[in-house]
Design a protein around this motif. Sequence first.
Motif, short mmCIF file in Angstrom:
data_model
loop_
_atom_site.label_atom_id
_atom_site.label_comp_id
_atom_site.label_asym_id
_atom_site.label_seq_id
_atom_site.Cartn_x
_atom_site.Cartn_y
_atom_site.Cartn_z
N LEU A 31 0.83 -1.21 0.00
CA LEU A 31 0.00 0.00 0.00
C LEU A 31 0.86 1.25 0.00
CD1 LEU A 31 -2.77 1.35 0.17
CD2 LEU A 31 -2.69 1.00 2.66
N GLU A 32 1.93 1.25 0.77
CA GLU A 32 2.82 2.41 0.80
C GLU A 32 3.42 2.66 -0.59
OE1 GLU A 32 6.55 4.14 3.40
OE2 GLU A 32 5.45 2.39 4.11
N GLU A 33 3.84 1.61 -1.28
CA GLU A 33 4.37 1.77 -2.65
C GLU A 33 3.30 2.33 -3.59
OE1 GLU A 33 5.77 -2.11 -3.78
OE2 GLU A 33 7.50 -2.01 -2.42
N LYS A 34 2.08 1.83 -3.45
CA LYS A 34 0.96 2.29 -4.29
C LYS A 34 0.70 3.77 -4.06
CE LYS A 34 -2.21 -0.71 -4.51
NZ LYS A 34 -3.33 -1.61 -4.21
N VAL A 35 0.67 4.18 -2.80
CA VAL A 35 0.41 5.58 -2.46
C VAL A 35 1.52 6.47 -2.99
CG1 VAL A 35 0.24 7.19 -0.51
CG2 VAL A 35 -1.11 5.08 -0.52
N LEU A 36 2.76 6.04 -2.87
CA LEU A 36 3.88 6.85 -3.39
C LEU A 36 3.76 7.00 -4.91
CD1 LEU A 36 6.82 5.48 -1.22
CD2 LEU A 36 5.86 7.80 -1.17
N ARG A 37 3.27 5.97 -5.59
CA ARG A 37 3.11 6.01 -7.05
C ARG A 37 1.92 6.88 -7.45
NH1 ARG A 37 1.89 1.10 -7.81
NH2 ARG A 37 -0.23 1.30 -8.57
N LEU A 38 0.78 6.75 -6.77
CA LEU A 38 -0.45 7.43 -7.17
C LEU A 38 -0.57 8.85 -6.60
CD1 LEU A 38 -2.96 4.48 -6.73
CD2 LEU A 38 -2.09 5.42 -8.88
N ARG A 39 0.08 9.13 -5.48
CA ARG A 39 0.13 10.45 -4.84
C ARG A 39 -1.26 11.05 -4.53
NH1 ARG A 39 2.65 10.99 -9.40
NH2 ARG A 39 1.54 12.89 -9.94
N PRO A 40 -2.15 10.29 -3.87
CA PRO A 40 -3.39 10.93 -3.44
C PRO A 40 -3.09 11.94 -2.34
CG PRO A 40 -3.18 8.79 -2.41
CD PRO A 40 -2.04 8.92 -3.39
N ARG A 41 -3.95 12.92 -2.15
CA ARG A 41 -3.75 13.87 -1.05
C ARG A 41 -3.96 13.20 0.29
NH1 ARG A 41 -6.64 19.35 -3.23
NH2 ARG A 41 -5.36 19.53 -5.10
N TRP A 42 -4.95 12.28 0.34
CA TRP A 42 -5.29 11.58 1.57
C TRP A 42 -5.41 10.09 1.31
CZ3 TRP A 42 -5.72 13.57 6.43
CH2 TRP A 42 -5.82 14.97 6.54
N LEU A 43 -4.97 9.29 2.28
CA LEU A 43 -5.26 7.87 2.34
C LEU A 43 -6.19 7.69 3.53
CD1 LEU A 43 -4.76 4.87 1.58
CD2 LEU A 43 -2.85 4.92 3.23
N ALA A 44 -7.38 7.13 3.29
CA ALA A 44 -8.36 6.91 4.35
C ALA A 44 -8.52 5.41 4.54
CB ALA A 44 -9.69 7.55 3.99
N VAL A 45 -7.94 4.89 5.61
CA VAL A 45 -7.99 3.45 5.88
C VAL A 45 -9.25 3.14 6.69
CG1 VAL A 45 -6.79 1.47 6.87
CG2 VAL A 45 -5.47 3.33 5.83
N ALA A 46 -10.16 2.40 6.08
CA ALA A 46 -11.44 2.05 6.71
C ALA A 46 -11.27 0.77 7.52
CB ALA A 46 -12.53 1.91 5.66
N GLY A 47 -10.71 0.95 8.70
CA GLY A 47 -10.44 -0.16 9.61
C GLY A 47 -9.21 0.18 10.43
N VAL A 48 -9.39 0.80 11.57
CA VAL A 48 -8.25 1.26 12.37
C VAL A 48 -7.40 0.10 12.86
CG1 VAL A 48 -9.46 1.42 14.60
CG2 VAL A 48 -7.52 2.94 14.13
#
Length: 189
Positions: free
Chosen positions: A104-121
């Motif tokens: 997920l971290e790799e995906k976020v670095l590639r896609l660069r969304p402003r926010w990541l909202a994880v639905a499940g703390v």
Amino acid sequence: MTPAELEAVRDRLVPDVVADGLRVLFCGINPGLMTAATGHHFARPGNRFWPALHASGFTPRQLHPSEQSELVRHGLGITNVVARASARADELSDEEYREGGRILEEKVLRLRPRWLAVAGVTAYRVAFGDKKAKIGPQTRTIGDTRIWALPNPSGLNALWTTPKLTDVFRAFRLVTGLPDASCAGGPED
């Protein structure tokens, strides 16, 4: 669907709904069997993701899971911490969560969304090794992407009713700066 049909899709992967530069990338724990069977995220009847997403103002109307691709035009997307489908999140190992967090971290670095909202703390805690994480903003970032932990919208999560879940989603939307889309549209939206 019959129990046998649902069991047949166990471990199936469900494609993400993503694009570069999203405002918010919502992240479920992992696909349930109904999601795997239909190919649509948060597809199980009783899951409160779609009602809370609309009622909190992220979308102009309540989308059906089969309309998930429309999220991208609102600057929203969906992925999961763990890619494989299971009947319940408690079937996943801590190792799967940690590996899912790395991916997920790799995906976020590639896609660069402003926010990541994880639905499940709880999934967030295990995936990112943050045992003290609570619902709300997290101190951790991934590149320039900020993180917010949301409650799990599954109908199995009885502690979070749809109104309570909607309140948390709305508080998050306000922090993102996104306008209230639920006021914007008419029947044609």
